[in-house]
Write a protein that holds these residues in place. Structure first.
Motif, PDB file in Angstrom:
ATOM      1  N   GLN A  13      17.579   0.024 -13.495  1.00 65.20           N
ATOM      2  CA  GLN A  13      17.312  -0.378 -12.552  1.00 65.20           C
ATOM      3  C   GLN A  13      16.704   0.208 -11.320  1.00 65.20           C
ATOM      4  OE1 GLN A  13      14.430  -3.656 -14.027  1.00 65.20           O
ATOM      5  NE2 GLN A  13      13.872  -3.181 -16.302  1.00 65.20           N
ATOM      6  N   GLU A  14      17.741  -0.389 -10.999  1.00 63.27           N
ATOM      7  CA  GLU A  14      18.219  -0.539  -9.520  1.00 63.27           C
ATOM      8  C   GLU A  14      18.705   0.817  -9.207  1.00 63.27           C
ATOM      9  OE1 GLU A  14      20.982  -2.303  -6.686  1.00 63.27           O
ATOM     10  OE2 GLU A  14      20.712  -3.466  -8.077  1.00 63.27           O
ATOM     11  N   VAL A  15      19.497   0.923 -10.318  1.00 63.65           N
ATOM     12  CA  VAL A  15      19.963   2.913  -9.902  1.00 63.65           C
ATOM     13  C   VAL A  15      18.793   4.482  -9.918  1.00 63.65           C
ATOM     14  CG1 VAL A  15      21.256   4.834 -11.140  1.00 63.65           C
ATOM     15  CG2 VAL A  15      22.491   2.425 -11.016  1.00 63.65           C
ATOM     16  N   ILE A  16      17.873   3.784 -10.784  1.00 63.99           N
ATOM     17  CA  ILE A  16      16.837   4.791 -10.642  1.00 63.99           C
ATOM     18  C   ILE A  16      15.697   5.106 -10.159  1.00 63.99           C
ATOM     19  CG2 ILE A  16      14.418   5.125 -12.293  1.00 63.99           C
ATOM     20  CD1 ILE A  16      16.667   3.998 -14.760  1.00 63.99           C
ATOM     21  N   GLN A  17      15.747   3.729  -9.664  1.00 63.86           N
ATOM     22  CA  GLN A  17      15.315   3.611  -7.951  1.00 63.86           C
ATOM     23  C   GLN A  17      15.954   4.383  -7.108  1.00 63.86           C
ATOM     24  OE1 GLN A  17      12.437   2.043  -7.790  1.00 63.86           O
ATOM     25  NE2 GLN A  17      11.954   3.413  -5.930  1.00 63.86           N
ATOM     26  N   VAL A  18      16.689   4.194  -6.740  1.00 62.08           N
ATOM     27  CA  VAL A  18      17.564   4.554  -6.360  1.00 62.08           C
ATOM     28  C   VAL A  18      17.486   6.488  -5.935  1.00 62.08           C
ATOM     29  CG1 VAL A  18      20.071   5.294  -5.043  1.00 62.08           C
ATOM     30  CG2 VAL A  18      19.349   3.057  -5.078  1.00 62.08           C
ATOM     31  N   LEU A  19      17.816   6.293  -7.508  1.00 62.38           N
ATOM     32  CA  LEU A  19      17.537   8.188  -7.588  1.00 62.38           C
ATOM     33  C   LEU A  19      16.554   8.523  -7.468  1.00 62.38           C
ATOM     34  CD1 LEU A  19      18.573   8.224 -11.698  1.00 62.38           C
ATOM     35  CD2 LEU A  19      19.972   9.215  -8.636  1.00 62.38           C
ATOM     36  N   PHE A  20      15.154   7.882  -7.693  1.00 61.08           N
ATOM     37  CA  PHE A  20      13.647   8.740  -7.265  1.00 61.08           C
ATOM     38  C   PHE A  20      13.617   8.216  -5.612  1.00 61.08           C
ATOM     39  CE2 PHE A  20      11.939   6.603 -11.209  1.00 61.08           C
ATOM     40  CZ  PHE A  20      11.622   7.452 -11.784  1.00 61.08           C
ATOM     41  N   THR A  21      14.482   7.541  -5.220  1.00 60.62           N
ATOM     42  CA  THR A  21      14.182   8.315  -3.662  1.00 60.62           C
ATOM     43  C   THR A  21      14.863   8.792  -3.167  1.00 60.62           C
ATOM     44  OG1 THR A  21      14.568   4.964  -3.138  1.00 60.62           O
ATOM     45  CG2 THR A  21      14.884   6.312  -1.446  1.00 60.62           C
ATOM     46  N   HIS A  22      15.995   9.225  -3.202  1.00 61.00           N
ATOM     47  CA  HIS A  22      16.398  10.310  -3.227  1.00 61.00           C
ATOM     48  C   HIS A  22      16.480  11.346  -3.902  1.00 61.00           C
ATOM     49  CE1 HIS A  22      18.609   7.568  -0.215  1.00 61.00           C
ATOM     50  NE2 HIS A  22      19.197   6.850  -0.863  1.00 61.00           N
ATOM     51  N   LEU A  23      16.662  11.409  -5.013  1.00 59.68           N
ATOM     52  CA  LEU A  23      15.633  13.271  -5.990  1.00 59.68           C
ATOM     53  C   LEU A  23      14.667  13.260  -6.222  1.00 59.68           C
ATOM     54  CD1 LEU A  23      18.925  12.536  -8.210  1.00 59.68           C
ATOM     55  CD2 LEU A  23      18.808  14.513  -6.768  1.00 59.68           C
ATOM     56  N   GLU A  24      13.919  14.848  -5.688  1.00 58.56           N
ATOM     57  CA  GLU A  24      12.759  15.168  -6.819  1.00 58.56           C
ATOM     58  C   GLU A  24      12.561  14.216  -7.994  1.00 58.56           C
ATOM     59  OE1 GLU A  24      12.616  19.220  -6.775  1.00 58.56           O
ATOM     60  OE2 GLU A  24      13.663  19.136  -4.323  1.00 58.56           O
ATOM     61  N   LEU A  25      11.430  13.798  -7.919  1.00 58.30           N
ATOM     62  CA  LEU A  25      11.153  12.936  -9.607  1.00 58.30           C
ATOM     63  C   LEU A  25      11.389  14.334 -10.600  1.00 58.30           C
ATOM     64  CD1 LEU A  25       9.286  11.411 -11.122  1.00 58.30           C
ATOM     65  CD2 LEU A  25       7.635  12.806 -10.417  1.00 58.30           C
ATOM     66  N   SER A  26      11.215  15.206 -11.387  1.00 58.62           N
ATOM     67  CA  SER A  26      11.687  16.162 -11.558  1.00 58.62           C
ATOM     68  C   SER A  26      13.200  16.040 -12.632  1.00 58.62           C
ATOM     69  CB  SER A  26      11.160  18.160 -11.576  1.00 58.62           C
ATOM     70  OG  SER A  26      11.952  18.545 -10.275  1.00 58.62           O
ATOM     71  N   GLN A  44       7.530  -2.423 -18.596  1.00 55.35           N
ATOM     72  CA  GLN A  44       7.837  -3.387 -17.609  1.00 55.35           C
ATOM     73  C   GLN A  44       8.210  -2.477 -16.177  1.00 55.35           C
ATOM     74  OE1 GLN A  44      10.729  -5.781 -18.743  1.00 55.35           O
ATOM     75  NE2 GLN A  44      10.678  -7.638 -17.171  1.00 55.35           N
ATOM     76  N   LEU A  45       9.204  -1.406 -16.395  1.00 53.99           N
ATOM     77  CA  LEU A  45       9.381  -1.080 -15.852  1.00 53.99           C
ATOM     78  C   LEU A  45       8.411  -0.169 -14.639  1.00 53.99           C
ATOM     79  CD1 LEU A  45      12.201   0.776 -14.183  1.00 53.99           C
ATOM     80  CD2 LEU A  45      11.894   2.236 -16.313  1.00 53.99           C
ATOM     81  N   LYS A  46       7.378   0.141 -15.521  1.00 54.88           N
ATOM     82  CA  LYS A  46       6.367   0.797 -14.811  1.00 54.88           C
ATOM     83  C   LYS A  46       5.876   0.593 -13.443  1.00 54.88           C
ATOM     84  CE  LYS A  46       2.799   1.638 -16.308  1.00 54.88           C
ATOM     85  NZ  LYS A  46       1.008   0.959 -15.923  1.00 54.88           N
ATOM     86  N   GLU A  47       5.570  -1.251 -14.051  1.00 53.70           N
ATOM     87  CA  GLU A  47       4.755  -1.302 -12.834  1.00 53.70           C
ATOM     88  C   GLU A  47       5.871  -1.672 -11.356  1.00 53.70           C
ATOM     89  OE1 GLU A  47       2.130  -3.185 -12.550  1.00 53.70           O
ATOM     90  OE2 GLU A  47       1.532  -2.117 -14.646  1.00 53.70           O
ATOM     91  N   LYS A  48       7.227  -1.234 -11.680  1.00 52.67           N
ATOM     92  CA  LYS A  48       8.248  -1.960 -10.457  1.00 52.67           C
ATOM     93  C   LYS A  48       8.143  -0.628 -10.197  1.00 52.67           C
ATOM     94  CE  LYS A  48      11.660  -5.865 -12.183  1.00 52.67           C
ATOM     95  NZ  LYS A  48      12.778  -6.369 -13.052  1.00 52.67           N
ATOM     96  N   LEU A  49       8.713  -0.251 -10.205  1.00 48.87           N
ATOM     97  CA  LEU A  49       8.766   1.837 -10.263  1.00 48.87           C
ATOM     98  C   LEU A  49       6.992   2.479  -9.293  1.00 48.87           C
ATOM     99  CD1 LEU A  49      10.415   3.995 -13.167  1.00 48.87           C
ATOM    100  CD2 LEU A  49      11.168   2.170 -10.375  1.00 48.87           C
ATOM    101  N   PHE A  50       6.057   1.577  -9.698  1.00 47.77           N
ATOM    102  CA  PHE A  50       5.186   2.419  -9.225  1.00 47.77           C
ATOM    103  C   PHE A  50       4.038   0.787  -8.371  1.00 47.77           C
ATOM    104  CE2 PHE A  50       6.066   5.208 -12.981  1.00 47.77           C
ATOM    105  CZ  PHE A  50       6.046   6.124 -11.985  1.00 47.77           C
ATOM    106  N   VAL A  51       4.165   0.364  -7.978  1.00 47.24           N
ATOM    107  CA  VAL A  51       4.096  -0.499  -7.840  1.00 47.24           C
ATOM    108  C   VAL A  51       3.173  -0.546  -6.449  1.00 47.24           C
ATOM    109  CG1 VAL A  51       5.793  -1.866  -5.995  1.00 47.24           C
ATOM    110  CG2 VAL A  51       4.170  -3.631  -7.217  1.00 47.24           C
ATOM    111  N   GLN A  52       3.316   0.159  -5.555  1.00 45.74           N
ATOM    112  CA  GLN A  52       3.069   0.699  -4.535  1.00 45.74           C
ATOM    113  C   GLN A  52       1.450   2.337  -5.164  1.00 45.74           C
ATOM    114  OE1 GLN A  52       2.672  -0.396  -1.438  1.00 45.74           O
ATOM    115  NE2 GLN A  52       4.131  -1.340  -2.081  1.00 45.74           N
TER     116      GLN A  52
END
Length: 69
Positions: A13-26, A44-52
């Motif tokens: 989950q932490e690695v994926i969050q880093v990827l979302f922060t630094h790369l395009e979603l696609s 569960q993952l969706k709640e963390k990734l899209f909390v905002q």
């Protein structure tokens, strides 16, 4: 000497969050599919990734990604 055991799911989950922060979603989604990371509790993952995010904020972002690549 002690060894700290890292929870694999938390690490992913932490690695994926880093990827979302630094790369395009696609690009993240293509990587995710290639690694077969679609297993697990998506809700569960969706709640963390899209909390905002909400439907309106995501709807506003769709055009930016829709015509990429």
């Amino acid at each position: 000497m002690t060894i700290k055991v890292i929870n694999e799911q938390q690490n992913l989950q932490e690695v994926i969050q880093v990827l979302f922060t630094h790369l395009e979603l696609s690009k993240v989604m293509k990587f995710w599919a290639a690694c077969k990371l679609g297993e697990g509790d998506y809700l569960q993952l969706k709640e963390k990734l899209f909390v905002q995010e909400n439907v309106d904020s995501l709807y506003e972002k769709i055009p930016a990604y829709q015509y990429m690549e």
